[in-house]
Design a protein around this motif. Structure first.
Motif, PDB file in Angstrom:
ATOM      1  N   PHE A  21      19.189 -76.773 159.700  1.00  0.00           N
ATOM      2  CA  PHE A  21      20.206 -77.719 160.143  1.00  0.00           C
ATOM      3  C   PHE A  21      21.598 -77.410 159.614  1.00  0.00           C
ATOM      4  O   PHE A  21      22.460 -78.271 159.633  1.00  0.00           O
ATOM      5  CB  PHE A  21      19.798 -79.137 159.746  1.00  0.00           C
ATOM      6  CG  PHE A  21      18.503 -79.551 160.357  1.00  0.00           C
ATOM      7  CD1 PHE A  21      18.428 -79.838 161.715  1.00  0.00           C
ATOM      8  CD2 PHE A  21      17.357 -79.631 159.604  1.00  0.00           C
ATOM      9  CE1 PHE A  21      17.232 -80.203 162.293  1.00  0.00           C
ATOM     10  CE2 PHE A  21      16.154 -79.999 160.167  1.00  0.00           C
ATOM     11  CZ  PHE A  21      16.089 -80.291 161.517  1.00  0.00           C
ATOM     12  N   GLY A  22      21.816 -76.204 159.152  1.00  0.00           N
ATOM     13  CA  GLY A  22      23.143 -75.861 158.682  1.00  0.00           C
ATOM     14  C   GLY A  22      23.172 -74.619 157.834  1.00  0.00           C
ATOM     15  O   GLY A  22      22.145 -74.027 157.519  1.00  0.00           O
ATOM     16  N   LEU A  23      24.391 -74.251 157.478  1.00  0.00           N
ATOM     17  CA  LEU A  23      24.638 -73.116 156.593  1.00  0.00           C
ATOM     18  C   LEU A  23      25.360 -73.629 155.362  1.00  0.00           C
ATOM     19  O   LEU A  23      26.215 -74.508 155.468  1.00  0.00           O
ATOM     20  CB  LEU A  23      25.553 -72.085 157.251  1.00  0.00           C
ATOM     21  CG  LEU A  23      25.063 -71.289 158.430  1.00  0.00           C
ATOM     22  CD1 LEU A  23      26.199 -70.415 158.961  1.00  0.00           C
ATOM     23  CD2 LEU A  23      23.881 -70.430 158.044  1.00  0.00           C
ATOM     24  N   ASP A  24      25.041 -73.082 154.215  1.00  0.00           N
ATOM     25  CA  ASP A  24      25.848 -73.303 153.030  1.00  0.00           C
ATOM     26  C   ASP A  24      26.660 -72.044 152.821  1.00  0.00           C
ATOM     27  O   ASP A  24      26.108 -70.941 152.763  1.00  0.00           O
ATOM     28  CB  ASP A  24      24.977 -73.580 151.807  1.00  0.00           C
ATOM     29  CG  ASP A  24      24.369 -74.967 151.821  1.00  0.00           C
ATOM     30  OD1 ASP A  24      24.826 -75.813 152.612  1.00  0.00           O
ATOM     31  OD2 ASP A  24      23.432 -75.209 151.041  1.00  0.00           O
ATOM     32  N   LEU A  25      27.966 -72.212 152.733  1.00  0.00           N
ATOM     33  CA  LEU A  25      28.872 -71.081 152.544  1.00  0.00           C
ATOM     34  C   LEU A  25      29.518 -71.156 151.178  1.00  0.00           C
ATOM     35  O   LEU A  25      29.853 -72.242 150.701  1.00  0.00           O
ATOM     36  CB  LEU A  25      29.978 -71.099 153.597  1.00  0.00           C
ATOM     37  CG  LEU A  25      29.579 -71.102 155.059  1.00  0.00           C
ATOM     38  CD1 LEU A  25      30.826 -71.159 155.935  1.00  0.00           C
ATOM     39  CD2 LEU A  25      28.735 -69.904 155.395  1.00  0.00           C
ATOM     40  N   CYS A  26      29.712 -70.016 150.567  1.00  0.00           N
ATOM     41  CA  CYS A  26      30.463 -69.918 149.327  1.00  0.00           C
ATOM     42  C   CYS A  26      31.890 -69.548 149.719  1.00  0.00           C
ATOM     43  O   CYS A  26      32.128 -68.483 150.285  1.00  0.00           O
ATOM     44  CB  CYS A  26      29.841 -68.861 148.426  1.00  0.00           C
ATOM     45  SG  CYS A  26      30.687 -68.690 146.857  1.00  0.00           S
ATOM     46  N   THR A  27      32.833 -70.433 149.441  1.00  0.00           N
ATOM     47  CA  THR A  27      34.228 -70.190 149.786  1.00  0.00           C
ATOM     48  C   THR A  27      35.072 -70.187 148.519  1.00  0.00           C
ATOM     49  O   THR A  27      34.580 -70.479 147.434  1.00  0.00           O
ATOM     50  CB  THR A  27      34.771 -71.276 150.743  1.00  0.00           C
ATOM     51  OG1 THR A  27      34.911 -72.500 150.019  1.00  0.00           O
ATOM     52  CG2 THR A  27      33.847 -71.474 151.939  1.00  0.00           C
ATOM     53  N   LYS A  28      36.352 -69.901 148.662  1.00  0.00           N
ATOM     54  CA  LYS A  28      37.281 -69.943 147.533  1.00  0.00           C
ATOM     55  C   LYS A  28      37.336 -71.333 146.909  1.00  0.00           C
ATOM     56  O   LYS A  28      37.704 -71.494 145.762  1.00  0.00           O
ATOM     57  CB  LYS A  28      38.689 -69.569 147.995  1.00  0.00           C
ATOM     58  CG  LYS A  28      38.896 -68.118 148.262  1.00  0.00           C
ATOM     59  CD  LYS A  28      40.340 -67.899 148.656  1.00  0.00           C
ATOM     60  CE  LYS A  28      40.728 -66.457 148.510  1.00  0.00           C
ATOM     61  NZ  LYS A  28      42.141 -66.252 148.850  1.00  0.00           N
ATOM     62  N   PHE A  29      36.985 -72.344 147.698  1.00  0.00           N
ATOM     63  CA  PHE A  29      37.086 -73.722 147.253  1.00  0.00           C
ATOM     64  C   PHE A  29      35.738 -74.303 146.831  1.00  0.00           C
ATOM     65  O   PHE A  29      35.622 -75.492 146.587  1.00  0.00           O
ATOM     66  CB  PHE A  29      37.704 -74.576 148.359  1.00  0.00           C
ATOM     67  CG  PHE A  29      39.005 -74.025 148.834  1.00  0.00           C
ATOM     68  CD1 PHE A  29      40.148 -74.124 148.065  1.00  0.00           C
ATOM     69  CD2 PHE A  29      39.092 -73.357 150.042  1.00  0.00           C
ATOM     70  CE1 PHE A  29      41.350 -73.586 148.484  1.00  0.00           C
ATOM     71  CE2 PHE A  29      40.284 -72.816 150.483  1.00  0.00           C
ATOM     72  CZ  PHE A  29      41.421 -72.928 149.699  1.00  0.00           C
TER      73      PHE A  29
END
Length: 66
Positions: A21-29
């Motif tokens: 049901f989704g993606l977890d992304l690692c971002t700068k924030f």
């Protein structure tokens, strides 16, 4: 993105978890969860933005004759 298909190469290094049901992304924030229907925008220089459809369509226009 409906998460049934592979995501683009530029996004691969940001994906931490790919769930049903989704993606977890690692971002700068920090970690951001993306749900089906939301737009993932590559703003360059490692900046990834997750936008709801109404915000995306208010900010971006289709390019014609490209």
């Amino acid at each position: 993105m409906d998460f049934k298909y592979p995501y683009p190469d530029w996004l691969e290094r940001h994906v931490v978890v790919r769930g049903e049901f989704g993606l977890d992304l690692c971002t700068k924030f920090g970690k951001v969860t993306v749900r089906p229907g939301q737009w993932i925008v590559n703003a360059g220089k490692g900046n990834i933005h997750v936008l709801d459809p109404d915000v995306f369509h208010a900010e971006y226009a289709a390019v014609k004759d490209a």
